[in-house]
Enzyme design. Structure first.
Site, PDB file in Angstrom:
ATOM      1  N   TYR A   1       0.855  -1.198   0.000  1.00  7.60           N
ATOM      2  CA  TYR A   1       0.000   0.000   0.000  1.00  7.60           C
ATOM      3  C   TYR A   1       0.887   1.242   0.000  1.00  7.60           C
ATOM      4  O   TYR A   1       0.664   2.204  -0.732  1.00  7.60           O
ATOM      5  CB  TYR A   1      -0.906   0.011   1.235  1.00  7.60           C
ATOM      6  CG  TYR A   1      -1.995  -1.027   1.184  1.00  7.60           C
ATOM      7  CD1 TYR A   1      -3.141  -0.820   0.439  1.00  7.60           C
ATOM      8  CD2 TYR A   1      -1.876  -2.218   1.886  1.00  7.60           C
ATOM      9  CE1 TYR A   1      -4.143  -1.783   0.387  1.00  7.60           C
ATOM     10  CE2 TYR A   1      -2.869  -3.175   1.845  1.00  7.60           C
ATOM     11  CZ  TYR A   1      -4.007  -2.958   1.092  1.00  7.60           C
ATOM     12  OH  TYR A   1      -4.985  -3.904   1.036  1.00  7.60           O
TER      13      TYR A   1
ATOM     14  N   ASN B   1     -12.449  -0.241  -5.455  1.00  6.01           N
ATOM     15  CA  ASN B   1     -12.060  -0.526  -6.834  1.00  6.01           C
ATOM     16  C   ASN B   1     -13.259  -1.044  -7.647  1.00  6.01           C
ATOM     17  O   ASN B   1     -13.833  -2.069  -7.303  1.00  6.01           O
ATOM     18  CB  ASN B   1     -10.944  -1.582  -6.817  1.00  6.01           C
ATOM     19  CG  ASN B   1     -10.481  -1.977  -8.210  1.00  6.01           C
ATOM     20  OD1 ASN B   1     -10.853  -1.345  -9.184  1.00  6.01           O
ATOM     21  ND2 ASN B   1      -9.674  -3.020  -8.275  1.00  6.01           N
TER      22      ASN B   1
ATOM     23  N   CYS C   1      -6.203  -5.086  -7.720  1.00  8.96           N
ATOM     24  CA  CYS C   1      -6.040  -4.641  -6.339  1.00  8.96           C
ATOM     25  C   CYS C   1      -5.681  -5.818  -5.430  1.00  8.96           C
ATOM     26  O   CYS C   1      -5.301  -5.618  -4.275  1.00  8.96           O
ATOM     27  CB  CYS C   1      -7.288  -3.926  -5.840  1.00  8.96           C
ATOM     28  SG  CYS C   1      -8.744  -4.937  -5.862  1.00  8.96           S
ATOM     29  N   HIS C   2      -5.780  -7.067  -5.965  1.00 13.10           N
ATOM     30  CA  HIS C   2      -5.324  -8.197  -5.154  1.00 13.10           C
ATOM     31  C   HIS C   2      -3.801  -8.238  -5.076  1.00 13.10           C
ATOM     32  O   HIS C   2      -3.243  -8.983  -4.296  1.00 13.10           O
ATOM     33  CB  HIS C   2      -5.865  -9.510  -5.733  1.00 13.10           C
ATOM     34  CG  HIS C   2      -5.433  -9.761  -7.149  1.00 13.10           C
ATOM     35  ND1 HIS C   2      -6.098  -9.232  -8.232  1.00 13.10           N
ATOM     36  CD2 HIS C   2      -4.395 -10.464  -7.663  1.00 13.10           C
ATOM     37  CE1 HIS C   2      -5.493  -9.620  -9.350  1.00 13.10           C
ATOM     38  NE2 HIS C   2      -4.447 -10.357  -9.030  1.00 13.10           N
TER      39      HIS C   2
ATOM     40  N   GLU D   1      -1.311 -16.635  -9.548  1.00  9.95           N
ATOM     41  CA  GLU D   1      -0.216 -15.861 -10.151  1.00  9.95           C
ATOM     42  C   GLU D   1       1.150 -16.279  -9.621  1.00  9.95           C
ATOM     43  O   GLU D   1       2.128 -15.562  -9.799  1.00  9.95           O
ATOM     44  CB  GLU D   1      -0.461 -14.371  -9.914  1.00  9.95           C
ATOM     45  CG  GLU D   1      -1.670 -13.887 -10.698  1.00  9.95           C
ATOM     46  CD  GLU D   1      -2.003 -12.420 -10.493  1.00  9.95           C
ATOM     47  OE1 GLU D   1      -2.913 -11.940 -11.178  1.00  9.95           O
ATOM     48  OE2 GLU D   1      -1.366 -11.767  -9.654  1.00  9.95           O
TER      49      GLU D   1
END
Lengths: 267, 173
Positions: free
Chosen positions: A146, A169, A177-178, A204
């Site tokens: 952040y 979001n 945003c993850h 990912e």
């Protein structure tokens, strides 16, 4: 009785022929069309799909993907109201399914699945728009803190505001945003539920443990120099943490075009 | 309707209001009594309704809501006319020629259509509007209440008063 008679008379008086009305409507139509050319909101195709992340409401305009809402989370009506203010909504399941297929590809390990353009019309503030735009540059297989994201927007002390921005979001998954985590290494919260954040990060390449921390394999990548290091490398400690990305492993960093540090030699 | 409809994706504006074009035009024609005015207000109603459509919460309220826009516009126009002191002498019945040379059937006795029309136009604003919505457009009292921003009971009372006044006018003449 007289009341009834008057009422009947009102009803029967001077009927206006439908043809007269139609002619009048026909005459006003070109004027309305002219005005509507200026007033008309852009169109957005809306549909609902089932995905590995649960049921999603998806809206897509001609400029790009405009909104994704996790339907099991409350606030769907609010999202819909926001969409209606900006767009004329058309129900179109085919368009939603196309985007659903791209989300499926994320779980098959396709790193380019979420590359389609996004339409940030639902975003009101300039700060938020900048945050989402720079967040889109964080590649799959990497995360940012952040604090780090706040720094890329040019306001390094506004990590709380970044937190709120991520919470609101409008296009999760495609505006990733993850991929924003806490500075202490825990993954933090997620608008679509922490479980979904874990699912996405795992897809990912991150090994998210039970303590919700990122794994020891993670390497620190520096976007300016294009070098990635072990977290304990002396060179990595000198650089501004705000400019670092955290990659799942050396492979992900290499995939993003970075080279290994020659001092700490990450695997 | 598709699956998405269960979470309330409303139909596009044009689709939702298409079936009400005629009755709104009829309402405006009766309210203003003038072809040009009715067409002006029709355009205005449509544009205002389109702009405000996203704020409409439920489809059930669409009909009284659009009547409300139309009746507000009628009221605004009447007020503006009054302020400017413009005389509206156009009292021809729908499609009929002005009856200024010879008193014909239309402009004749208290039973005629034109007479009734004049009488309605002389009613207080709310009563006239309520009467027209009830008797010409056939709205429910609850719908009229929504359109005129009052309770259903008040709408019923307005219609009753309007009819009573019309009756009295007829008896007087």
């Amino acid at each position: 009785m007289k009341t009834n008679r008057t009422a009947t008379q009102v009803k029967a008086s001077a009927p206006i022929d439908d043809r007269v009305l139609d002619a009048m409507i026909g005459q006003t139509r070109p004027r309305i069309e002219r005005a509507m050319k200026i007033l008309r909101r852009p169109q957005a195709r809306v549909g609902v799909i089932s995905s590995p992340l649960g049921r999603l409401l998806i809206a897509e305009s001609d400029r790009g993907l405009a909104a994704i809402h996790f339907l099991f989370i409350s606030g769907g009506e609010r999202t819909l109201a926001m969409l209606r203010r900006k767009f004329d909504l058309i129900e179109n399941d085919a368009s939603a399914r196309r985007i659903g297929a791209e989300i499926d590809r994320v779980f098959e390990g396709d790193f380019s699945a979420t590359a389609r353009p996004v339409d940030l019309s639902l975003v009101e503030s300039d700060f938020q728009r900048r945050a989402y735009t720079s967040l889109r540059k964080v590649p799959p297989g990497a995360v940012i803190t952040y604090h780090g994201l706040a720094a890329t927007v040019g306001q390094p002390d506004s990590q709380r505001a970044i937190g709120n921005t991520m919470a609101s979001n409008p296009i999760p998954i495609f505006v990733p945003c993850h991929r924003v985590i806490r500075s202490d290494g825990t993954i933090g919260n997620y608008g679509g539920g922490v479980d979904n954040k874990i699912k996405l990060l795992r897809a990912e390449g991150f090994e998210v443990g039970r303590d919700l921390r990122l794994p020891a394999l993670a390497v620190m990548g520096h976007r300016r120099t294009g070098i990635f290091c072990r977290p304990d490398c002396s060179a990595a400690r000198r650089v501004d943490p705000a400019k670092m990305l955290i990659f799942a492993d050396a492979k992900c960093a290499g995939h993003a075009g970075l080279r290994a540090c020659k001092l700490c030699k990450p695997a | 309707m598709g699956r998405a409809y269960e979470i309330g994706i409303p139909p596009p504006f044009e689709e939702a209001v298409k079936s009400m074009e005629r009755e709104i035009m009829r309402f405006l024609m009766r309210s203003t009594g003038d072809r040009e005015d009715a067409m002006d207000l029709f355009q205005e109603t449509w544009i205002r309704a389109y702009r405000a459509y996203p704020t409409l919460q439920s489809e059930d309220g669409l009909r009284p809501w659009i009547y409300r826009i139309a009746s507000n516009l009628c009221r605004n126009r009447a007020r503006d006319r009054m302020r400017r002191g413009r005389v509206i002498a156009n009292e021809t019945a729908d499609g009929a020629a002005p009856a200024d040379n010879a008193p014909n059937q239309l402009d004749g006795g208290p039973e005629s259509a034109l007479h009734l029309k004049r009488a309605i136009s002389r009613l207080p604003g709310k009563q006239g509007q309520a009467l027209m919505m009830r008797k010409f457009a056939g709205l429910e009292y609850a719908e009229i209440g929504t359109a005129l921003n009052c309770s259903a009971e008040s709408a019923r009372a307005s219609v009753y008063q309007a009819v009573k006044k019309l009756k009295k006018l007829r008896l007087d003449e």
